[in-house]
Each structure stands twice: as C-alpha cells, then as structure tokens.
Design a protein around this motif. Structure first.
Motif, PDB file in Angstrom:
ATOM      1  N   ASP A 116      24.792 -11.861  37.912  1.00  0.00           N
ATOM      2  CA  ASP A 116      25.943 -11.881  37.012  1.00  0.00           C
ATOM      3  C   ASP A 116      26.410 -13.280  36.629  1.00  0.00           C
ATOM      4  OD1 ASP A 116      27.285 -12.763  39.319  1.00  0.00           O
ATOM      5  OD2 ASP A 116      28.112 -10.778  39.737  1.00  0.00           O
ATOM      6  N   GLY A 117      25.768 -14.323  37.158  1.00  0.00           N
ATOM      7  CA  GLY A 117      26.100 -15.686  36.781  1.00  0.00           C
ATOM      8  C   GLY A 117      27.378 -16.227  37.404  1.00  0.00           C
ATOM      9  N   GLN A 118      28.029 -15.444  38.243  1.00  0.00           N
ATOM     10  CA  GLN A 118      29.259 -15.909  38.880  1.00  0.00           C
ATOM     11  C   GLN A 118      28.932 -16.870  40.014  1.00  0.00           C
ATOM     12  OE1 GLN A 118      32.405 -13.243  39.656  1.00  0.00           O
ATOM     13  NE2 GLN A 118      31.690 -11.712  38.209  1.00  0.00           N
ATOM     14  N   PRO A 119      29.910 -17.683  40.425  1.00  0.00           N
ATOM     15  CA  PRO A 119      29.657 -18.563  41.576  1.00  0.00           C
ATOM     16  C   PRO A 119      29.200 -17.729  42.776  1.00  0.00           C
ATOM     17  CG  PRO A 119      31.728 -19.145  40.527  1.00  0.00           C
ATOM     18  CD  PRO A 119      31.256 -17.873  39.873  1.00  0.00           C
ATOM     19  N   TRP A 120      28.214 -18.269  43.485  1.00  0.00           N
ATOM     20  CA  TRP A 120      27.614 -17.548  44.591  1.00  0.00           C
ATOM     21  C   TRP A 120      28.306 -17.919  45.885  1.00  0.00           C
ATOM     22  CZ3 TRP A 120      25.088 -17.584  49.164  1.00  0.00           C
ATOM     23  CH2 TRP A 120      24.358 -16.435  49.486  1.00  0.00           C
ATOM     24  N   PRO A 121      28.596 -17.000  46.812  1.00  0.00           N
ATOM     25  CA  PRO A 121      28.304 -15.580  46.696  1.00  0.00           C
ATOM     26  C   PRO A 121      29.289 -14.887  45.764  1.00  0.00           C
ATOM     27  CG  PRO A 121      29.350 -16.019  48.808  1.00  0.00           C
ATOM     28  CD  PRO A 121      29.148 -17.342  48.135  1.00  0.00           C
ATOM     29  N   CYS A 122      28.760 -14.045  44.899  1.00  0.00           N
ATOM     30  CA  CYS A 122      29.562 -13.357  43.892  1.00  0.00           C
ATOM     31  C   CYS A 122      30.413 -12.260  44.552  1.00  0.00           C
ATOM     32  CB  CYS A 122      28.662 -12.760  42.823  1.00  0.00           C
ATOM     33  SG  CYS A 122      27.627 -11.410  43.411  1.00  0.00           S
ATOM     34  N   PRO A 123      31.404 -11.735  43.831  1.00  0.00           N
ATOM     35  CA  PRO A 123      32.251 -10.682  44.403  1.00  0.00           C
ATOM     36  C   PRO A 123      31.473  -9.458  44.887  1.00  0.00           C
ATOM     37  CG  PRO A 123      33.261 -11.558  42.411  1.00  0.00           C
ATOM     38  CD  PRO A 123      31.885 -12.169  42.512  1.00  0.00           C
ATOM     39  N   ASP A 124      30.415  -9.060  44.191  1.00  0.00           N
ATOM     40  CA  ASP A 124      29.632  -7.898  44.624  1.00  0.00           C
ATOM     41  C   ASP A 124      28.978  -8.148  45.981  1.00  0.00           C
ATOM     42  OD1 ASP A 124      30.300  -6.497  42.345  1.00  0.00           O
ATOM     43  OD2 ASP A 124      28.439  -6.955  41.295  1.00  0.00           O
ATOM     44  N   LEU A 125      28.457  -9.337  46.187  1.00  0.00           N
ATOM     45  CA  LEU A 125      27.818  -9.652  47.467  1.00  0.00           C
ATOM     46  C   LEU A 125      28.855  -9.730  48.583  1.00  0.00           C
ATOM     47  CD1 LEU A 125      25.160 -10.136  48.825  1.00  0.00           C
ATOM     48  CD2 LEU A 125      25.351 -12.545  48.265  1.00  0.00           C
ATOM     49  N   ARG A 126      30.023 -10.276  48.275  1.00  0.00           N
ATOM     50  CA  ARG A 126      31.103 -10.321  49.268  1.00  0.00           C
ATOM     51  C   ARG A 126      31.515  -8.892  49.657  1.00  0.00           C
ATOM     52  NH1 ARG A 126      33.830 -15.385  49.471  1.00  0.00           N
ATOM     53  NH2 ARG A 126      32.949 -16.840  47.981  1.00  0.00           N
ATOM     54  N   ASP A 127      31.597  -8.011  48.651  1.00  0.00           N
ATOM     55  CA  ASP A 127      31.924  -6.610  48.937  1.00  0.00           C
ATOM     56  C   ASP A 127      30.842  -5.953  49.791  1.00  0.00           C
ATOM     57  OD1 ASP A 127      34.314  -6.698  47.531  1.00  0.00           O
ATOM     58  OD2 ASP A 127      33.485  -5.782  45.713  1.00  0.00           O
ATOM     59  N   LEU A 128      29.591  -6.275  49.521  1.00  0.00           N
ATOM     60  CA  LEU A 128      28.479  -5.718  50.277  1.00  0.00           C
ATOM     61  C   LEU A 128      28.541  -6.133  51.748  1.00  0.00           C
ATOM     62  CD1 LEU A 128      25.859  -4.046  49.701  1.00  0.00           C
ATOM     63  CD2 LEU A 128      24.687  -6.224  49.456  1.00  0.00           C
ATOM     64  N   ALA A 129      29.017  -7.344  52.010  1.00  0.00           N
ATOM     65  CA  ALA A 129      29.113  -7.852  53.381  1.00  0.00           C
ATOM     66  C   ALA A 129      30.386  -7.389  54.087  1.00  0.00           C
ATOM     67  CB  ALA A 129      29.058  -9.383  53.373  1.00  0.00           C
ATOM     68  N   ALA A 130      31.403  -6.981  53.347  1.00  0.00           N
ATOM     69  CA  ALA A 130      32.720  -6.652  53.926  1.00  0.00           C
ATOM     70  C   ALA A 130      32.679  -5.598  55.040  1.00  0.00           C
ATOM     71  CB  ALA A 130      33.686  -6.232  52.822  1.00  0.00           C
TER      72      ALA A 130
END
Length: 189
Positions: free
Chosen positions: A161-175
C-alpha cells in the motif's frame, strides 16, 4: 525492520505446530451429549457439555469438557471451541502468511524509488518516489516538481500500500500476539 517479520513468522509457525499437534477434527459440539468411545456406544451420564471430534455424528471421542450440561456458559464455550478447531487455525495461519508476504517492505529501486502496489478499483503497480528522491541521471522531465537528493536511509514503505513500514495492516496482523514477550510496543496499531 526484519524483527517484525521474523517475530510474525515465528508466531505463525507456533500456531501451525499447535494445530497440527492437536486432535484432528472436525471438532463438533453436540448438545445431545452422545459420543462413541472406540467401538462402544456411550451416553454421557455425568451431565457435562463437551467438544467431540471425528465428525458430527457419531463422535469418536471428547476433546474438551466445558462444564455442567445445560449451563449457558458451558454450552457457549463448547460451541466456540468446536468452531475454532485445528483446521480453522491452519487456514487462518496460511491467510496470515499471505498477508505478511504482501505487506513486506518494498525494496529500494533505482534512484531512491520503491515499487508499490496500490489497491482501489483494482490492483496496479507503480514506481513511487521516496521522499526527497531525485530522478535517475538522464531521465526525461516529467513535468512534476523536481525531487531533492535521494536520502540513503529513507524509511521503508510497504510494498502493498506504499505506507510507511510497518503499515497499519501489518501492525493489526501482529496485534493478537501483543501478550507475547517478544512483541514490541512500537508495533502496536
């Protein structure tokens, strides 16, 4: 940067191992409380809710007793446990691995640019300039405002998605793993 990916891969490996080591399913909840134990038919006489395995009927055995029969919470617990059997965990693990792969940091490309995939009406790949990146030598002017010199330590971007890494989706995946001792506060959504 690699720490989050390493952390997530290790958690997914643990989840998969746990599911593969568990009693194979399908797991089921039968409020009638009848099940098979080997070749002998048994009716549960001790009044307990339980999750069984081996198909809806007949059960081949009990995986878990959740409490007194007829107790609303025991029945809800049994239904929940049966719905989250090893097969479901394996499907979730594979889906999370695919998501993790899509949301890896984009590798830098020429002249401080990264290739990212944007999603909207349909996926498309574009090469997005990094902040303060300059075009490659000899590149035709694009009509856009010229970029400044490329930063050698530009922050990584998500390839999905081009967002700064880690992106919100990845943060949600790790939550869901926030209670693990290896989880870091900077990964929180």
């Amino acid at each position: 940067m690699d720490e989050l990916i390493t952390f997530m891969r290790a958690r997914l490996d643990e989840d998969e191992r746990g599911a593969r080591d568990a009693t194979p399913g399908p797991w089921s909840y039968d409020p009638g409380k009848e099940w098979y134990d080997g070749d002998d038919f048994v009716t549960m006489t001790n009044g307990q809710e339980f999750v069984g395995y081996g198909g809806l009927s007949p059960f081949r055995g009990a995986v878990c007793i959740t409490g007194d029969a007829g107790h609303a919470q025991s029945a809800k617990d049994a239904e929940y446990i049966a719905a989250h059997d090893p097969a479901r965990t394996l499907r979730e693990t594979e889906a999370r691995r695919r998501t993790l792969a899509r949301h890896a940091p984009a590798p830098p490309t020429e002249a401080g640019r990264r290739t990212v995939t944007r999603h909207g009406s349909g996926p498309q790949t574009e090469t997005a300039p990094l902040p303060n990146a300059e075009p490659p030598a000899g590149a035709e002017p694009s009509g856009a405002e010229p970029a400044a010199e490329a930063e050698p330590d530009a922050p990584p971007r998500c390839q999905h998605d081009g967002q700064p890494w880690p992106c919100p989706d990845l943060r949600d995946l790790a939550a869901p793993y926030a209670d693990h001792p290896g989880y870091r506060d900077e990964w929180r959504p």
